[in-house]
Design an enzyme around this catalytic site. Structure first.
Site, mmCIF file in Angstrom:
data_model
loop_
_atom_site.group_PDB
_atom_site.id
_atom_site.type_symbol
_atom_site.label_atom_id
_atom_site.label_comp_id
_atom_site.label_asym_id
_atom_site.label_seq_id
_atom_site.Cartn_x
_atom_site.Cartn_y
_atom_site.Cartn_z
ATOM 1 N N ASP A 101 -9.541 -36.527 11.668
ATOM 2 C CA ASP A 101 -9.427 -35.406 12.605
ATOM 3 C C ASP A 101 -10.836 -35.070 13.087
ATOM 4 O O ASP A 101 -11.712 -34.729 12.289
ATOM 5 C CB ASP A 101 -8.810 -34.202 11.883
ATOM 6 C CG ASP A 101 -8.071 -33.274 12.831
ATOM 7 O OD1 ASP A 101 -8.468 -33.197 14.001
ATOM 8 O OD2 ASP A 101 -7.102 -32.635 12.392
ATOM 9 N N ASP A 202 -9.340 -32.919 18.137
ATOM 10 C CA ASP A 202 -8.994 -31.508 18.222
ATOM 11 C C ASP A 202 -9.404 -30.944 19.588
ATOM 12 O O ASP A 202 -10.510 -31.212 20.059
ATOM 13 C CB ASP A 202 -9.739 -30.779 17.099
ATOM 14 C CG ASP A 202 -9.311 -29.344 16.946
ATOM 15 O OD1 ASP A 202 -8.124 -29.121 16.655
ATOM 16 O OD2 ASP A 202 -10.160 -28.447 17.094
ATOM 17 N N GLU A 244 -5.655 -33.829 21.374
ATOM 18 C CA GLU A 244 -4.874 -32.587 21.414
ATOM 19 C C GLU A 244 -5.175 -31.910 22.749
ATOM 20 O O GLU A 244 -6.299 -31.470 22.989
ATOM 21 C CB GLU A 244 -5.277 -31.677 20.250
ATOM 22 C CG GLU A 244 -4.470 -30.382 20.227
ATOM 23 C CD GLU A 244 -5.024 -29.338 19.264
ATOM 24 O OE1 GLU A 244 -4.241 -28.490 18.832
ATOM 25 O OE2 GLU A 244 -6.243 -29.372 18.961
ATOM 26 N N HIS A 318 0.134 -28.796 11.646
ATOM 27 C CA HIS A 318 -0.452 -27.705 10.848
ATOM 28 C C HIS A 318 -0.553 -26.394 11.615
ATOM 29 O O HIS A 318 -0.824 -25.350 11.016
ATOM 30 C CB HIS A 318 -1.846 -28.130 10.360
ATOM 31 C CG HIS A 318 -2.795 -28.349 11.501
ATOM 32 N ND1 HIS A 318 -2.675 -29.415 12.377
ATOM 33 C CD2 HIS A 318 -3.868 -27.639 11.932
ATOM 34 C CE1 HIS A 318 -3.624 -29.346 13.289
ATOM 35 N NE2 HIS A 318 -4.361 -28.286 13.038
ATOM 36 N N ASP A 319 -0.373 -26.436 12.937
ATOM 37 C CA ASP A 319 -0.455 -25.221 13.764
ATOM 38 C C ASP A 319 0.916 -24.676 14.154
ATOM 39 O O ASP A 319 0.990 -23.636 14.811
ATOM 40 C CB ASP A 319 -1.210 -25.517 15.073
ATOM 41 C CG ASP A 319 -2.708 -25.660 14.865
ATOM 42 O OD1 ASP A 319 -3.239 -25.042 13.925
ATOM 43 O OD2 ASP A 319 -3.348 -26.389 15.654
#
Length: 543
Positions: A101, A202, A244, A318-319
């Protein structure tokens, strides 16, 4: 028609590990890299090809590791660089790649670059970040942080504001500065040299920001930066990259992921994720999901990229809250609705992502007071909304529906006190339903949600129709029924899913050769007029 580029990730399924919540091996209540290593056999048995590992770099943990203070060191809670190297090598033995990540829109305020930058306006690292003079004694402009409040933080030492689109402890990097870009590429090459399988990037659509013009996402130089990154780092290597991109449209997704443009393998788009929030409001302003809208959005993404781009397929990360709690039924029909969402998504075109525990049907964990929350975004929003007159009940309802902690509760391995995640109290409370919902139970029951995921992963690996087949939505169905076909060469598969807890009627247009998989016992090959049970889903091979 055969696709022009074949890459390993076209046939692959990626599993996201949130290491803090996956497996604790040293009894500090926090998951660690040795914990991930200890569960590789489980992941190999599930059949996944790659692990997207949420950040494990050194970090003060203001935003659970998405605030990095050293890109080339491992957070002490998670272990050491030797543990990281062992994870890469042990995963490789099982044909599993590690996707790192990568957070390069911002750093931690404890990163040496920022520590130096804030010392003086003349410091050589000053231009690594974005600084502005006050305007009439106030913030330079109206840019807002995604975590509530202004995106500008006053720094008394030099009398200027710095930009932070996230927490004030996550100052934004200045991508206009060539030195910043090359320092980042050097760091990426350090990880590529360690043998990783690629990067998940990210909020990558933010790196082209132009703060003076209040442009944050999709800035004018964004694609220029990504093409330079490709050239300088992962281009021409057998690596997977996924960006993302919260603001992506089907048109911009082609810019990112058309192989000819040499940028990324694919992006995460979030259009479907916003369907249960009120128009023009933020994610906390809830509205019921419209299933016809979901069909329209997912079908648009299935058809409009063509051969010029590639989809990523996901319900959870995870969000995001747990899909079975969000749009399914996590009580009476938990197993049926969890399998239905799996079947619906995994037989589409694109690379599927499974978030840890999704294959077990893990659910949201409601809280009754803000003191039970850990997530910075949730806590900031709570206080901001209470101050502006919302009731506690209203705000907690939003948090329990959409809060990020829902996805972050510890992985449920077995029925023991802390779910087999740890022998001590974990950093975030374990969901009390771990006694019924856990991996040990799922593995012992061939009809569990786990085995539906295992079967879907195997179908993708062994059937080109799942990878390359043309997608067509079946238009003539009840609103609650999502049905589509995949066709490739002489083959046709028909996938039918009831997204409701009420029975639905549908007509199967022709006779089926076989049932590929289903989430209920099917008496025979369904044909003609069929009554679908609550959350029923099946895939048929058609004559």
């Amino acid at each position: 028609m055969a696709h022009k580029t074949h890459n390993w990730w076209h046939h692959s399924v990626v599993y996201q590990v949130y290491p803090r919540s996956f497996q604790d091996t040293n009894n500090d209540g926090v998951g660690d890299l040795q914990g991930v290593i200890s569960r590789l056999d489980y992941l190999e048995y599930l059949g996944i090809d790659a692990i997207w590992l949420s950040p494990v770099y050194r970090s003060p943990n203001d935003d659970n590791g998405y605030d990095i203070s050293d890109y080339q060191a491992i957070m002490a809670e998670f272990g050491t660089m030797a543990d990281m190297e062992e994870l890469i090598s042990e995963a490789k033995k099982r044909d599993i790649r590690i996707i790192m990540d990568l957070v390069v829109n911002h750093t931690s305020d404890e990163h040496p670059w920022f520590v130096e930058a804030r010392k003086s306006k003349e410091n050589p690292y000053r231009e690594y970040y974005i600084w502005c003079d006050p305007v009439n004694g106030e913030e330079p402009n109206a840019l807002r942080s995604i975590f509530s409040g202004s995106a500008w933080q006053f720094d008394a030492q030099t009398g200027q504001y710095f930009l932070h689109l996230y927490s004030k402890r996550q100052p934004d990097l200045n991508w206009e500065n060539e030195q910043v870009r090359h320092a980042i590429y050097q760091m990426m090459n350090f990880w590529i040299g360690k043998g990783i399988g690629g990067f998940r990037m990210d909020v990558i659509d933010m790196i082209g920001k132009v703060p003076d013009r209040e442009i944050t996402g999709n800035g004018p130089k964004l694609h220029e930066y990504l093409q330079e990154m490709n050239r300088e780092t992962f281009g021409g290597k057998d690596l997977m990259t996924v960006g993302e991109t919260w603001g992506a449209t089907t048109e911009s997704a082609k810019l990112y992921s058309d192989p000819k443009r040499k940028e990324l393998s694919m992006v995460f788009q979030f259009e479907h994720v916003g369907l249960d929030q009120q128009d023009g409001k933020d994610k906390w302003d809830l509205k019921p999901l419209s299933i016809p809208e979901l069909k329209t959005v997912l079908s648009k993404w299935q058809t409009s990229l063509g051969d010029e781009g590639w989809n990523s397929l996901f319900w959870n990360n995870h969000d995001l809250p747990r899909i079975v709690s969000r749009w399914g039924n996590d009580k009476e029909y938990r197993i049926e609705s969890a399998k239905m969402f799996a079947i619906l998504l995994h037989l589409m075109k694109g690379t599927p992502y499974i978030y840890q525990g999704e294959e077990l049907g893990m659910t949201n964990y409601p809280i009754s007071d803000i003191t039970e929350a850990n997530d910075i975004e949730t806590i900031n929003m709570y206080h901001e909304r209470i101050a502006s007159g919302y009731s506690k009940e209203e705000v907690l309802r939003s948090i329990n529906a959409k809060g990020r902690d829902n996805a972050r509760t510890p992985m449920q391995w077995d029925e023991t006190r802390y779910a087999g995640f740890s022998n001590v109290e974990p950093w975030l409370s374990v969901n009390p339903n771990h006694k019924e919902i856990n991996a040990k139970q799922a593995l012992s029951d061939k009809r569990s949600i786990f085995y539906t995921y295992k079967q879907l992963i195997s179908l993708r690996k062994n059937n080109d129709i799942v990878v390359w087949g043309e997608y067509q939505l079946l238009e003539d169905t009840p609103d609650e029924v999502f049905a589509y076909s995949r066709t490739y060469q002489e083959q046709e598969w028909l996938i039918i899913c009831n997204l409701s807890e009420t029975k639905q009627q549908i007509t199967v247009p022709r006779e089926a050769l076989s049932v590929i998989l289903s989430n209920y016992e099917l008496p025979e090959r369904p044909s003609g007029h069929v009554e679908l049970r609550p959350y029923e889903a099946f895939a048929l091979e058609m004559k």
